[in-house]
Design an enzyme around this catalytic site. Sequence first.
Site, PDB file in Angstrom:
ATOM      1  N   GLU B  44      18.463 -20.495  -0.162  1.00  0.00           N
ATOM      2  CA  GLU B  44      19.168 -19.728   0.870  1.00  0.00           C
ATOM      3  C   GLU B  44      18.180 -19.244   1.937  1.00  0.00           C
ATOM      4  OE1 GLU B  44      20.952 -16.219  -0.761  1.00  0.00           O
ATOM      5  OE2 GLU B  44      22.129 -15.804   1.033  1.00  0.00           O
ATOM      6  N   LYS B 125      27.588 -18.780   4.641  1.00  0.00           N
ATOM      7  CA  LYS B 125      28.026 -17.987   3.495  1.00  0.00           C
ATOM      8  C   LYS B 125      29.353 -17.300   3.804  1.00  0.00           C
ATOM      9  CE  LYS B 125      25.050 -15.164   0.785  1.00  0.00           C
ATOM     10  NZ  LYS B 125      24.145 -13.987   0.774  1.00  0.00           N
ATOM     11  N   TYR B 131      25.870  -4.348  -1.416  1.00  0.00           N
ATOM     12  CA  TYR B 131      25.701  -3.358  -2.483  1.00  0.00           C
ATOM     13  C   TYR B 131      24.299  -3.543  -3.041  1.00  0.00           C
ATOM     14  CZ  TYR B 131      26.851  -7.603  -5.075  1.00  0.00           C
ATOM     15  OH  TYR B 131      26.879  -8.896  -5.536  1.00  0.00           O
ATOM     16  N   CYS B 161      25.004 -18.757  -2.607  1.00  0.00           N
ATOM     17  CA  CYS B 161      24.676 -17.538  -3.351  1.00  0.00           C
ATOM     18  C   CYS B 161      25.896 -16.681  -3.703  1.00  0.00           C
ATOM     19  CB  CYS B 161      23.640 -16.724  -2.572  1.00  0.00           C
ATOM     20  SG  CYS B 161      22.751 -15.541  -3.621  1.00  0.00           S
ATOM     21  N   GLY B 333      -8.132   3.119  -7.721  1.00  0.00           N
ATOM     22  CA  GLY B 333      -8.904   4.103  -8.468  1.00  0.00           C
ATOM     23  C   GLY B 333      -8.676   3.914  -9.959  1.00  0.00           C
ATOM     24  N   SER B 335      -8.942   5.713 -13.608  1.00  0.00           N
ATOM     25  CA  SER B 335      -9.102   7.052 -14.198  1.00  0.00           C
ATOM     26  C   SER B 335      -9.490   6.980 -15.665  1.00  0.00           C
ATOM     27  CB  SER B 335      -7.786   7.803 -14.075  1.00  0.00           C
ATOM     28  OG  SER B 335      -6.838   7.232 -14.956  1.00  0.00           O
ATOM     29  N   GLY B 336      -9.440   5.788 -16.233  1.00  0.00           N
ATOM     30  CA  GLY B 336      -9.599   5.671 -17.676  1.00  0.00           C
ATOM     31  C   GLY B 336      -8.261   5.723 -18.392  1.00  0.00           C
ATOM     32  N   ILE B 338      -3.989   4.811 -18.788  1.00  0.00           N
ATOM     33  CA  ILE B 338      -3.310   3.537 -18.985  1.00  0.00           C
ATOM     34  C   ILE B 338      -2.689   2.993 -17.696  1.00  0.00           C
ATOM     35  CG2 ILE B 338      -1.144   4.586 -19.763  1.00  0.00           C
ATOM     36  CD1 ILE B 338      -2.811   1.290 -20.900  1.00  0.00           C
ATOM     37  N   LYS B 551       9.072  12.813  -1.756  1.00  0.00           N
ATOM     38  CA  LYS B 551       7.862  12.128  -2.232  1.00  0.00           C
ATOM     39  C   LYS B 551       8.130  10.638  -2.453  1.00  0.00           C
ATOM     40  CE  LYS B 551       5.442  15.745  -4.758  1.00  0.00           C
ATOM     41  NZ  LYS B 551       4.952  16.140  -6.082  1.00  0.00           N
TER      42      LYS B 551
END
Lengths: 583, 583
Positions: B44, B125, B131, B161, B333, B335-336, B338, B551
């Site tokens: 498409e 189409k 949505y 599609c 960065g 950080s150690g 996960i 944020k």
Amino acid sequence: MAQLRIALAQTNPVVGDLSGNADMLLQWTRRAADRGAHLVVFTELFLTGYPAEDLVLRSSFVEASVATLSSVAERLAEEGLGELPVVVGYLDRADVAPRVGQPKGAPLDAAAVLYQGRVVIRSAKHHLPNYGVFDEYRYFVRGDRLPVIRLHGVDVAIAICEDLWQEGGPVSVVAETGAGLLVVPNGSPYEMDKDDVRLELCARRAREAGCALAYVNMVGGQDELVFDGDSLIVDASGELVARAAQFTEELLVTDLELPEAFGELGELTVDAHDGTVMTVERLLLSATPVEPYDPEPPVVAERLDDLAEVYNALVLGVRDYVRKNGFQSVILGLSGGIDSALTATIATDAIGSERVNVVLMPSRYSSDHSITDAEELVRRQGLNARIVPIADIVTAFEKEIELHGLAAENLQARVRGMLLMSLSNEHGHLVLTTGNKSELATGYSTLYGDSAGGYAPIKDLLKTMVWRLSEWRNAQPGPPPIPENSITKEPSAELRPDQRDTDSLPEYDVLDRLLSDYVENDMGRDELVAAGHDPELVTRIIRLVDLAEYKRRQYPPGPKITPKNFGRDRRLPITNRWRETLG
Amino acid sequence: MAQLRIALAQTNPVVGDLSGNADMLLQWTRRAADRGAHLVVFTELFLTGYPAEDLVLRSSFVEASVATLSSVAERLAEEGLGELPVVVGYLDRADVAPRVGQPKGAPLDAAAVLYQGRVVIRSAKHHLPNYGVFDEYRYFVRGDRLPVIRLHGVDVAIAICEDLWQEGGPVSVVAETGAGLLVVPNGSPYEMDKDDVRLELCARRAREAGCALAYVNMVGGQDELVFDGDSLIVDASGELVARAAQFTEELLVTDLELPEAFGELGELTVDAHDGTVMTVERLLLSATPVEPYDPEPPVVAERLDDLAEVYNALVLGVRDYVRKNGFQSVILGLSGGIDSALTATIATDAIGSERVNVVLMPSRYSSDHSITDAEELVRRQGLNARIVPIADIVTAFEKEIELHGLAAENLQARVRGMLLMSLSNEHGHLVLTTGNKSELATGYSTLYGDSAGGYAPIKDLLKTMVWRLSEWRNAQPGPPPIPENSITKEPSAELRPDQRDTDSLPEYDVLDRLLSDYVENDMGRDELVAAGHDPELVTRIIRLVDLAEYKRRQYPPGPKITPKNFGRDRRLPITNRWRETLG
């Protein structure tokens, strides 16, 4: 003919604040009753606020809206206001089977009439706008009922906002009902240079519908949209009868002479001439015209001139963003330049100088006048000011990492952004971002530097408009709030020695004309050149604009003023290899 | 019956790169010709890339797409590929009068057949999705033509599609044409836990259409969307015949036995059983079946398990965002912890460790293991690492302004964000942001601090999923790339002494189940409590989630994995007083 006193409630609801908006409905209905109104009309989706975006897809929100509608109808009756019919926009849902692609829960952009303690009739917007800032196919399903209430012997029909803008549908159906008045709740955002399209539209639709038309619009800021009010009434020939002020709440009360009703009560199926069929539902509230009375002279507010409109929109945008988000104060950096000076002035006009905090953050490259001009602004407006030099902080960074050129310039802007954000976190001020549209367009700003903040009052003003508006504000009654030197001096970011904006950009009058054609008028490269823009400049500027898309995405919201801002009405991919220059 | 060898081009086009995509079309058509294919089908909007968003409203872009289509048809013939028909998606425009609310220029999500140097048939189409992540009423007008090409004696119909997902329309019309094969170009993004809805859908539609169905999907990352390929062919009974691999480009070549054509050539108007009427256009390319030949055995790729799917989607998302935006390298960065460990691992798998730069930025509150775990990760993967302590920079800020509590914590995160952005500006690396979905949901992050960057690979992974995926990656063949201690240790932001995530948040397994129900399943407060979540926790977490909207708006894009991420499929107002807790 029969008389009716119509009250249009040009109010400022808050998105999501169902109980607050319900309280507002009661207060304003009481005011309308005190004025002797026979009908009061609120705005589109008044109970939920508008636009509520994906909230309308949440079941609990729809249910709360419907429950609030019933309870506010009861409260009206309890408080002795039950005999005054109220037209109000709210969020409802359609009783249709779910299907792929339909918004979850089939929400409706609905309107209801509240009368004698009950919801007596309901309908929903028929035409759903899905362009510019509107996404209503995402949010709503279409309504297909046209309610007509017979009130004191006059038939009053109800349509909603976009129903006026499209051909066919409710307006076309109203013409066949013989209604005497069409009332239309709206949520129609302000746009600069719209001329008087709303009045023209209302006049045309009144003539098509063959009846008077009362258009009530909301007022206030909601994220990047600013609603300007400007509610109005035209008679059946399209002549203006009454008009509310712009950018302020107002109860517009108007006496109208309207034809007496003649159609049959009950339901009627009508071809809506837009490929659909609608059902007219005619309901009797009161059959007898009111006793003849002396009408009050209609109110026709004067329209603001273009710059006054823009300025008022910015002030209202700031005031409502601060208030509706629960902030008490704002903070911004003052550079001595015109952008931060105008932003501070708007903030002062919006919430009062005692709640405006400014920080002067000179660097090793700041000119003397950057401080003196900023201090003069502080003095003129009585702002809360502090000075925080950035040199030692910049040095601390440069001890850890080596930076050159643009990276070093950006560092200074980012230190300032961080200082403002830190003071915001420490004291609870909202950070106002001071960038203008010419900067945003060309990417002449630093991500997380001067672009940091929560709201950007002038982000939709091209630089030349920043100057015009500053001069306009200084020319208003009272002492000029902006130091003349901030308006007249040559613009500079002052991030390296002797820097001038014209080192990187053309003169702003040339640049802004090009940006206006490219961004706001959506011209392609060939059209721009044909319109007289310098071909090399077109190539260069288009490239800058296209490459700055990511920065703009990260920019705070700000009041939308122009037909095309850098917000929800211009949605471009970040990952995008299309450049007009290559086309 | 007649034979046809069908080639599905599961490719990775680039948005806006018309000439690059055209080149890709030529290369892949040549590969299909070399494999002896009789028909090749692209995806498409292949020529423009997908989704191109507001670019489609720009006249110059539509014109360039149409021109590229013609020129690529000519080039195919010039290069000796003219006899191999090519089905390809492109952007066109409808020849309809403009009206209010219709997208400017009436763009079409179109498909064409290229043959013998010409564009021989065009369609668009019919069903437009609006949505989730789709806004196609904003972008397109509806097509109402169903093209059928007669190729070597077989009738091949084309739909696009969403035409498969909705009832009525093209599939319903295909059933009435008696076509032997329906080919469907798609731009269908990946989503976790979709089960096998595509295969089920294709099987059902094949049975409805009464013919075999070839579904070709694109692959690759585009901003926050990741397309997973997974192209497939089912026979007329809905049985799976062939299937391409996920998350990788592939030319899927399949021999099919198909019924010979019998319908009349020319145009035919048909009720589409969705309230519209469509026109079938049947065009002869070649009437005679190919000489019988020995079919190749069909390819049926194995499906990945759920975690492998997620991991591959993230890797592809990062690789394409880096590549398509013209970056050569990334920086993040470490950080150690996960989150950054997994992000680095994904980056290494996406673009190779030699292009992954990491910065260890210890503060006065960093634990010993934050450095040693990060260094162990660097060692395992061979990353380019440097250490930049932040203590002196933080001190320089604190000399100028006094900060307490959260403001002081945020300062540290922001110093780190600024260091990464500065190094990005200096060296041209793309900054990868390392936050996860649990943090984003609850606002447990710092604006312009840990949220700074250009792309956020794991922003749609809840914390528990971060752990699961890390364990899954370590369990793959080869040495485990992630230090076990980063997976097993207690999570902490280390912004104050002895801080733990559980100081502010509940245990992640409790939190994530609640977030999944609130954010992804859109449950209201009462539903959440009824589902067994602790009422007090529900109140607290909902409040956090609702307040963090701003944020999230400022967060970089990242690959969408779940049915509801914090991106374009969840659009909430910033200014919003609705809280489930109040409802």
